[in-house]
Enzyme design. Sequence first.
Site, mmCIF file in Angstrom:
data_model
loop_
_atom_site.group_PDB
_atom_site.id
_atom_site.type_symbol
_atom_site.label_atom_id
_atom_site.label_comp_id
_atom_site.label_asym_id
_atom_site.label_seq_id
_atom_site.Cartn_x
_atom_site.Cartn_y
_atom_site.Cartn_z
ATOM 1 N N ASP A 1 -89.592 22.857 8.246
ATOM 2 C CA ASP A 1 -90.680 23.536 8.844
ATOM 3 C C ASP A 1 -90.328 24.812 7.858
ATOM 4 O O ASP A 1 -90.670 26.114 7.753
ATOM 5 C CB ASP A 1 -90.140 24.587 10.221
ATOM 6 N N LYS B 1 -93.318 17.160 13.200
ATOM 7 C CA LYS B 1 -92.746 17.026 15.007
ATOM 8 C C LYS B 1 -93.116 18.319 15.902
ATOM 9 O O LYS B 1 -93.397 19.149 15.560
ATOM 10 C CB LYS B 1 -90.737 17.228 14.859
ATOM 11 N N CYS C 1 -84.452 25.223 14.524
ATOM 12 C CA CYS C 1 -84.618 23.512 14.117
ATOM 13 C C CYS C 1 -83.999 22.480 13.018
ATOM 14 O O CYS C 1 -83.634 21.243 13.106
ATOM 15 C CB CYS C 1 -86.350 23.754 13.102
HETATM 16 N N1 TIU Z 1 -88.622 25.486 12.966
HETATM 17 C C1 TIU Z 1 -87.914 25.895 13.992
HETATM 18 O O1 TIU Z 1 -86.960 26.475 13.756
HETATM 19 N N2 TIU Z 1 -88.771 26.494 14.875
HETATM 20 C C2 TIU Z 1 -88.505 27.789 15.959
HETATM 21 O O2 TIU Z 1 -89.103 28.262 15.925
HETATM 22 N N3 TIU Z 1 -87.915 28.812 15.129
HETATM 23 C C3 TIU Z 1 -87.538 30.141 15.518
HETATM 24 O O3 TIU Z 1 -86.711 30.650 15.292
HETATM 25 N N4 TIU Z 1 -88.148 30.464 16.334
#
Ligand code: TIU
Length: 228
Positions: free
Chosen positions: A25, A130, A163
């Site tokens: 991400d 995802k 994530c």
């Molecule tokens: N990629 C991921 O960690 N998504 C989130 O929403 N992370 C947050 O820390 N909000």
Amino acid sequence: MKAITAQPYDYPLPSDTGIALIIIDMQRDFLEPGGFGDALGNDVARLQAIVPTVKRLQDAFRAMGLPIFQTVEGHQSDLSDCPPSKRDRGQASLKIGDPGPMGRILVLGEPGNGIIPELAPLPGETVIPKPGKGAFYNTNLEFLLKTYNVSHLLIAGVTTEVCVQTTMREANDRGYECLLIEDATESYFPEFKQATLEMVRAQGGIIGWTTTADCAIAGLNARFAVKA
Ligand code: TIU
């Protein structure tokens, strides 16, 4: 047997080439103002620091001809794969699907959903959309890892305790040997990152191992570098 210097003990490398890098991400939504991370009230600038380190790992895997999988968290434009619980949770200034400065928040294909330019995948490299926090939930990641005969995963990206950790736990339960790269992952909350590193390697590596990018690249080079 070759290994990477790691905690809580050295990370044994596979005897075949069954190793892959997963970059979680590294999309504009989490690293730039105007995206999902910002809408949740976070200081997104602090995630920028890991970009050169993630890039070094990406370059090393490319040079060794080893597979790289990137993920992006995002939803279909009709939000059919976004549970109302996820959209409604919290008191965000912008909710998933709302129009924002980088397009609709956390919707696949919108400008904010793109991987940051520094880490853009090359043609042929895999990007896995995802809908959840974990990279295995409702994706074809496990199928792809089987296709590539992958048993060992090096994990980088954001955010460490959301994530990244969810993905590492999902992978660990599926039998993958997981190594989290400490300086290639970051959180909006430094104390949560630190706690995550400690909890994954506690109890003899209950979820896996942690190490630095330097140690990982040195160990990989000793095992996989193409001889001139
Ligand atoms: N990629 C991921 O960690 N998504 C989130 O929403 N992370 C947050 O820390 N909000």
